[in-house]
Design a protein around this motif. Structure first.
Motif, PDB file in Angstrom:
ATOM      1  N   HIS A  90     -85.583 -14.105 -24.250  1.00  0.00           N
ATOM      2  CA  HIS A  90     -84.294 -13.717 -23.695  1.00  0.00           C
ATOM      3  C   HIS A  90     -84.372 -13.607 -22.180  1.00  0.00           C
ATOM      4  N   TYR A  91     -85.428 -12.953 -21.668  1.00  0.00           N
ATOM      5  CA  TYR A  91     -85.524 -12.763 -20.220  1.00  0.00           C
ATOM      6  C   TYR A  91     -85.905 -14.046 -19.495  1.00  0.00           C
ATOM      7  N   ILE A  92     -86.645 -14.921 -20.185  1.00  0.00           N
ATOM      8  CA  ILE A  92     -86.930 -16.228 -19.589  1.00  0.00           C
ATOM      9  C   ILE A  92     -85.617 -16.972 -19.347  1.00  0.00           C
ATOM     10  N   GLU A  93     -84.735 -16.908 -20.350  1.00  0.00           N
ATOM     11  CA  GLU A  93     -83.407 -17.524 -20.220  1.00  0.00           C
ATOM     12  C   GLU A  93     -82.616 -16.871 -19.086  1.00  0.00           C
ATOM     13  N   LEU A  94     -82.614 -15.543 -19.097  1.00  0.00           N
ATOM     14  CA  LEU A  94     -81.794 -14.781 -18.159  1.00  0.00           C
ATOM     15  C   LEU A  94     -82.107 -15.129 -16.708  1.00  0.00           C
ATOM     16  N   VAL A  95     -83.386 -15.291 -16.386  1.00  0.00           N
ATOM     17  CA  VAL A  95     -83.743 -15.567 -14.999  1.00  0.00           C
ATOM     18  C   VAL A  95     -83.872 -17.075 -14.735  1.00  0.00           C
ATOM     19  N   GLY A  96     -83.495 -17.878 -15.738  1.00  0.00           N
ATOM     20  CA  GLY A  96     -83.468 -19.322 -15.529  1.00  0.00           C
ATOM     21  C   GLY A  96     -84.839 -19.956 -15.426  1.00  0.00           C
ATOM     22  N   LEU A  97     -85.773 -19.524 -16.274  1.00  0.00           N
ATOM     23  CA  LEU A  97     -87.116 -20.105 -16.235  1.00  0.00           C
ATOM     24  C   LEU A  97     -87.412 -20.952 -17.471  1.00  0.00           C
ATOM     25  N   ALA A  98     -86.384 -21.210 -18.287  1.00  0.00           N
ATOM     26  CA  ALA A  98     -86.598 -22.024 -19.481  1.00  0.00           C
ATOM     27  C   ALA A  98     -87.183 -23.368 -19.060  1.00  0.00           C
ATOM     28  N   GLY A  99     -88.210 -23.791 -19.770  1.00  0.00           N
ATOM     29  CA  GLY A  99     -88.876 -25.042 -19.439  1.00  0.00           C
ATOM     30  C   GLY A  99     -90.149 -24.829 -18.623  1.00  0.00           C
ATOM     31  N   SER A 100     -90.303 -23.641 -18.050  1.00  0.00           N
ATOM     32  CA  SER A 100     -91.500 -23.356 -17.249  1.00  0.00           C
ATOM     33  C   SER A 100     -92.397 -22.321 -17.910  1.00  0.00           C
ATOM     34  N   GLU A 101     -92.170 -22.050 -19.201  1.00  0.00           N
ATOM     35  CA  GLU A 101     -92.883 -20.961 -19.887  1.00  0.00           C
ATOM     36  C   GLU A 101     -94.393 -21.110 -19.814  1.00  0.00           C
ATOM     37  N   ASN A 102     -94.864 -22.353 -19.833  1.00  0.00           N
ATOM     38  CA  ASN A 102     -96.304 -22.562 -19.921  1.00  0.00           C
ATOM     39  C   ASN A 102     -96.961 -22.786 -18.570  1.00  0.00           C
ATOM     40  N   LYS A 103     -96.195 -22.641 -17.502  1.00  0.00           N
ATOM     41  CA  LYS A 103     -96.790 -22.839 -16.173  1.00  0.00           C
ATOM     42  C   LYS A 103     -97.494 -21.566 -15.727  1.00  0.00           C
ATOM     43  N   TYR A 104     -98.486 -21.759 -14.861  1.00  0.00           N
ATOM     44  CA  TYR A 104     -99.220 -20.632 -14.294  1.00  0.00           C
ATOM     45  C   TYR A 104     -98.651 -20.289 -12.917  1.00  0.00           C
ATOM     46  N   PRO A 105     -98.827 -19.035 -12.479  1.00  0.00           N
ATOM     47  CA  PRO A 105     -98.230 -18.625 -11.203  1.00  0.00           C
ATOM     48  C   PRO A 105     -98.520 -19.584 -10.041  1.00  0.00           C
ATOM     49  N   HIS A 106     -99.755 -20.106  -9.965  1.00  0.00           N
ATOM     50  CA  HIS A 106    -100.057 -20.973  -8.816  1.00  0.00           C
ATOM     51  C   HIS A 106     -99.317 -22.307  -8.878  1.00  0.00           C
ATOM     52  N   GLN A 107     -98.689 -22.578 -10.028  1.00  0.00           N
ATOM     53  CA  GLN A 107     -97.924 -23.825 -10.140  1.00  0.00           C
ATOM     54  C   GLN A 107     -96.450 -23.613  -9.813  1.00  0.00           C
ATOM     55  N   LEU A 108     -96.076 -22.391  -9.463  1.00  0.00           N
ATOM     56  CA  LEU A 108     -94.664 -22.072  -9.259  1.00  0.00           C
ATOM     57  C   LEU A 108     -94.331 -21.915  -7.783  1.00  0.00           C
ATOM     58  N   SER A 109     -93.080 -22.163  -7.450  1.00  0.00           N
ATOM     59  CA  SER A 109     -92.601 -21.905  -6.097  1.00  0.00           C
ATOM     60  C   SER A 109     -92.399 -20.403  -5.923  1.00  0.00           C
TER      61      SER A 109
END
Lengths: 274, 299
Positions: A129-148
């Protein structure tokens, strides 16, 4: 939000914090005699020059630091240590680098008190639910260093909310972002806080920043702190209507409030760089 | 976070796809700049600048210098030519002596690294987490640490005699301090904000240790294990030279007494190669255990 006679959600009474340097034994007063009452559902912004002790106040409310004198009460009960009822979002997000987005968000539910009573599927549902809420769907399996930076900030926000705290403590959460991302996330933060919901459903938020316009845009009340030692210099109600849109920044009242806050900080800010 | 990562999040959402061409352009520019007379880089220049090719070139130059030196010295017992060493190595491989002794040495190394890790990692966590424990144990550690493992060989000969125990003792001793000191450093340097974050999520002390401090310290512990390997691999030869009836060090000593220099050299080559591949294996283990540490100073 009008002040009422209800018992405050948070009550800081004459709170001071002194630090002692380990080598010299020299004492520094970081926070001096701070008293503040915060109502449930209020969005409070704390602004002040660097070194005014705003992060120290936040840490004491979080239970990560103890006041040297004075008391902090939540719902009438003194705060003795950290707890999941007071979630913190740190300036650099403090994401766990070895966990992906999903596991970072689910960390408190899995290992902490908030998920104790919940079944595995309920926990997963809530994380989703919170992944959806903050618009991170599709990035669930990424690690912090891979994120902006903006995405990391969203992970930190989702992690904070997933634990279901009733007080949100936000320590310059947008400080590391570029100006455009910042403006977008301010609006989003208000939406997630519950701006469009009835006031009693909103969470209580304390938001620390050094950006004056940010405080005016977000806050119900702005706490202006001064430095050496850190004190509350003024508390200003922000009488702008909610929900707040981008256009509110162009209104004269917005400018007046920002000007007023700047007027309270200006002298010290100049002194700090002199 | 690395500075490369910092730069990435200021950019558009998918910077990685954009960065490769930029990097390529930079490389091309470098080549052009190095190229003769400002001409376009030829295929040969490009090929010569590949990493593997550079390694092979360095290797060939090394062999050539060795060979020249061997011709100049002209005493095969003191310095055999690379060809003689290669022939000796071929013979030893065919006879199974290389694999037998290498296996023995690598097994000793592996066992001692495991023992050292089992002893040093918990102690390192204790010393890293508890000031009192550190205050008690650290003086002893600082006293013993500067004493080289090799210095213990004469005493160990008295205690254990020639056999399997002596090299294990020396290797555990050598590996122990590397792992211990890196574990302490790893535990000390755990980002306090990660611990604070966990505590504000209502995570208890044991869960903080298990799910925050251990994974956060793991990259530094792995560095300690790799340093321990390097130190132990250097010490194993000395330990086997004197104190063991088998292994690569023993084989070197054996053929030295027989004045068979090419075979002594052949085993030196084996020591280098096995050490190199063992380090590659440890790096792979490190990448597998701590993939998030890639691109940081600990990778």
């Amino acid at each position: 939000m009008a002040t009422t006679n209800r018992a405050p959600k948070l009550k800081l009474s004459n709170v001071s914090k002194e630090f002692t340097a380990p080598g010299t034994g020299q004492r520094t007063v970081a926070v001096a005699d701070v008293s503040l009452e915060i109502q449930s559902g209020e969005f409070i912004c704390v602004v002040g020059p660097s070194g005014c002790g705003k992060s120290t106040v936040l840490n004491m409310v979080a239970g990560l630091a103890e006041p040297s004198s004075g008391t902090i009460e939540k719902d009438g009960v003194p705060i003795t240590g950290p707890g999941a009822d007071r979630g913190v979002m740190f300036q650099d997000y403090a994401l766990f680098p070895w966990l992906n987005v999903r596991d970072n968000i689910g960390f408190g539910l899995r290992h902490g008190t908030p998920g104790k009573e919940l079944s595995r599927s309920t926990r997963e549902e809530r994380v989703g639910h919170y992944i959806e809420l903050v618009g991170l769907a599709g990035s669930e399996n990424k690690y912090p260093h891979q994120l902006s930076g903006g995405m990391r900030q969203r992970v930190a926000l989702a992690r904070l909310l997933a634990n279901g705290p009733d007080i949100l403590l936000l320590d310059e959460p947008l400080g590391a972002l570029d100006a455009q991302t910042r403006l977008i996330l301010q609006v989003e933060l208000l939406r997630i806080w519950g701006e469009t919901a009835p006031a009693e459903q909103r969470k209580t938020a304390i938001f620390i920043t050094h950006d004056i316009e940010e405080t005016v845009f977000l806050a119900d009340r702005v706490v202006v702190m001064s430095t050496h030692p850190g004190r509350v210099k003024a508390v200003l109600p922000v009488d702008l209507p909610r929900p707040r849109e981008e256009t509110i920044r162009a209104e004269p009242r917005f400018g007046h409030l920002a000007e007023e806050i700047w007027g309270l900080i200006r002298d010290e800010a100049y002194r700090a760089i002199a | 976070m690395s500075s490369a990562a910092e730069r990435q999040h200021a950019g558009p959402p998918q910077p990685s796809s954009l960065q490769t061409p930029v990097l390529q352009r930079e490389l091309d520019a470098t080549h052009t700049w190095q190229g003769p007379g400002g001409a376009k880089p030829s295929q040969i220049t490009r090929w010569m600048s590949k990493r593997g090719v550079i390694a092979i070139r360095s290797f060939v130059i090394f062999i050539a210098l060795w060979w020249l030196l061997a011709l100049w010295v002209n005493r095969p017992v003191q310095l055999p030519s690379p060809l003689r060493v290669a022939i000796a190595l071929g013979g030893l491989i065919a006879a199974g002596e290389v694999s037998e002794n290498a296996l023995i040495s690598v097994s000793r190394l592996g066992i001692s690294l495991v023992i050292a890790a089992v002893l040093a990692i918990p102690l390192g966590f204790l010393m890293g987490l508890r000031r009192e424990a550190e205050a008690i144990i650290d003086p002893v550690v600082e006293l013993l640490r500067p004493i080289s493992g090799i210095a213990w060989i004469p005493l160990a000969l008295f205690i254990f005699g020639v056999g399997d125990i002596l090299p294990l003792f020396i290797l555990v001793y050598v590996a122990f301090f590397q792992i211990l000191l890196n574990t302490i450093a790893g535990v000390r340097n755990v980002d306090q904000r990660l611990i604070a974050a966990a505590r504000t999520m209502g995570v208890g002390r044991w869960a903080v240790l298990r799910y925050v401090i251990i994974p956060a310290a793991l990259p530094t512990v792995m560095v300690g294990i790799r340093l321990a390997f390097a130190a132990a691999w250097a010490a194993i030869i000395a330990a086997e030279l004197i104190g063991a009836p088998s292994g690569l060090g023993f084989a070197i000593e054996w053929y030295r007494e027989l004045l068979m220099s090419p075979k002594v050299f052949a085993f030196l080559v084996v020591i280098g190669i096995v050490g190199y591949f063992a380090d590659l294996a440890l790096r792979a283990l490190q990448r597998w255990l701590t993939p998030w540490a890639q691109g940081t100073e600990l990778a």
